[in-house]
Write a protein that holds these residues in place. Sequence first.
Motif, short mmCIF file in Angstrom:
data_model
loop_
_atom_site.label_atom_id
_atom_site.label_comp_id
_atom_site.label_asym_id
_atom_site.label_seq_id
_atom_site.Cartn_x
_atom_site.Cartn_y
_atom_site.Cartn_z
N UNK A 91 -3.31 -3.20 3.11
CA UNK A 91 -4.38 -2.67 2.27
C UNK A 91 -3.89 -1.48 1.45
N UNK A 92 -3.12 -0.59 2.10
CA UNK A 92 -2.60 0.59 1.40
C UNK A 92 -1.66 0.18 0.28
N UNK A 93 -0.84 -0.87 0.52
CA UNK A 93 0.05 -1.33 -0.55
C UNK A 93 -0.77 -1.81 -1.76
N UNK A 94 -1.80 -2.59 -1.52
CA UNK A 94 -2.64 -3.08 -2.61
C UNK A 94 -3.39 -1.95 -3.29
N UNK A 95 -3.87 -0.99 -2.50
CA UNK A 95 -4.59 0.15 -3.07
C UNK A 95 -3.67 0.97 -3.97
N UNK A 96 -2.45 1.22 -3.48
CA UNK A 96 -1.49 2.00 -4.28
C UNK A 96 -1.13 1.26 -5.57
N UNK A 97 -0.99 -0.08 -5.50
CA UNK A 97 -0.72 -0.86 -6.71
C UNK A 97 -1.86 -0.70 -7.72
N UNK A 98 -3.08 -0.83 -7.26
CA UNK A 98 -4.23 -0.74 -8.16
C UNK A 98 -4.38 0.67 -8.70
N UNK A 99 -4.12 1.66 -7.86
CA UNK A 99 -4.27 3.05 -8.28
C UNK A 99 -3.25 3.42 -9.35
N UNK A 100 -2.04 2.86 -9.24
CA UNK A 100 -1.00 3.18 -10.21
C UNK A 100 -1.01 2.23 -11.41
N UNK A 101 -1.93 1.25 -11.42
CA UNK A 101 -2.05 0.37 -12.56
C UNK A 101 -1.10 -0.80 -12.55
N UNK A 102 -0.48 -1.08 -11.41
CA UNK A 102 0.45 -2.21 -11.33
C UNK A 102 -0.34 -3.50 -11.20
N UNK A 103 0.33 -4.62 -11.44
CA UNK A 103 -0.28 -5.94 -11.33
C UNK A 103 -0.55 -6.25 -9.86
N UNK A 104 -1.57 -7.07 -9.61
CA UNK A 104 -1.95 -7.41 -8.23
C UNK A 104 -0.77 -8.05 -7.50
N UNK A 105 -0.50 -7.59 -6.28
CA UNK A 105 0.52 -8.16 -5.43
C UNK A 105 1.93 -7.70 -5.70
N UNK A 106 2.12 -6.67 -6.51
CA UNK A 106 3.46 -6.21 -6.86
C UNK A 106 4.21 -5.73 -5.63
N UNK A 107 3.59 -4.96 -4.77
CA UNK A 107 4.26 -4.37 -3.62
C UNK A 107 4.16 -5.21 -2.36
N UNK A 108 3.45 -6.32 -2.40
CA UNK A 108 3.27 -7.12 -1.19
C UNK A 108 4.57 -7.81 -0.81
N UNK A 109 4.82 -7.97 0.51
CA UNK A 109 6.01 -8.69 0.94
C UNK A 109 5.98 -10.14 0.44
N UNK A 110 7.15 -10.71 0.25
CA UNK A 110 7.29 -12.04 -0.35
C UNK A 110 6.64 -13.13 0.51
N UNK A 111 6.73 -13.05 1.83
CA UNK A 111 6.17 -14.11 2.67
C UNK A 111 4.65 -14.09 2.67
N UNK A 112 4.03 -12.95 2.42
CA UNK A 112 2.57 -12.93 2.31
C UNK A 112 2.14 -13.62 1.04
N UNK A 113 2.86 -13.40 -0.03
CA UNK A 113 2.51 -14.03 -1.30
C UNK A 113 2.69 -15.54 -1.20
N UNK A 114 3.73 -16.00 -0.51
CA UNK A 114 3.97 -17.45 -0.35
C UNK A 114 2.91 -18.08 0.54
N UNK A 115 2.45 -17.35 1.56
CA UNK A 115 1.52 -17.92 2.53
C UNK A 115 0.06 -17.77 2.09
N UNK A 116 -0.23 -17.08 1.03
CA UNK A 116 -1.59 -16.75 0.64
C UNK A 116 -2.47 -18.00 0.58
N UNK A 117 -3.36 -18.14 1.54
CA UNK A 117 -4.25 -19.30 1.60
C UNK A 117 -5.32 -19.23 0.52
N UNK A 118 -5.58 -18.04 0.00
CA UNK A 118 -6.60 -17.91 -1.04
C UNK A 118 -6.14 -18.53 -2.35
N UNK A 119 -4.83 -18.68 -2.55
CA UNK A 119 -4.35 -19.29 -3.78
C UNK A 119 -4.54 -20.80 -3.77
#
Length: 164
Positions: A40-68
């Motif tokens: 959550x903190x990684x996503x919050x920091x990304x949004x707070x600094x204006x980065x694109x969604x999921x920039x700081x997330x680990x690679x395996x979370x992005x690959x496993x994302x069931x919401x996609x």
Amino acid sequence: SLPTPQMPNNVPMSGDVEINNPHRIPPPRAPPRYDLEHIYKLGYDDAHSGKEFGTSLPEDIIKYNAAQDEPLPTHDQYDDGNFEWAYNPPPPPPPKSKSSLGMGTMFSMFTLYRFGKDTVTSPDGSIVLDPAYIIAQLRSMEPWRLGLMGMSLYRVVSALSSLF
């Protein structure tokens, strides 16, 4: 004589599935485990600094994302403004009977008559209307009889009050 069939070398004899089977479906991978607050903190920091969604997330979370896998619902999908609810109200209560002086109320009246008669009648059969005698009779009466008289009185009064 019949030729004896030869078994291939790569077939297991115990009934297990062959490991090198190209048609075998791989077992589902377990989702990656991370500390939820950290993610959550990684996503919050990304949004707070204006980065694109999921920039700081680990690679395996992005690959496993069931919401996609499923498209996100649109706002119109849950817009209930034009939907008429299928509300079935409970049926109305049955109409109240015209007379609440049924058999139960009649028995209660008869019970009150018997208790009153026993209370004001002396042992020799004469009627005594002296308040001291009536109170003495009520005090000497068994508690279950007083309770039955109270319930009968309640039933008669409630039946008579529904008439008016």
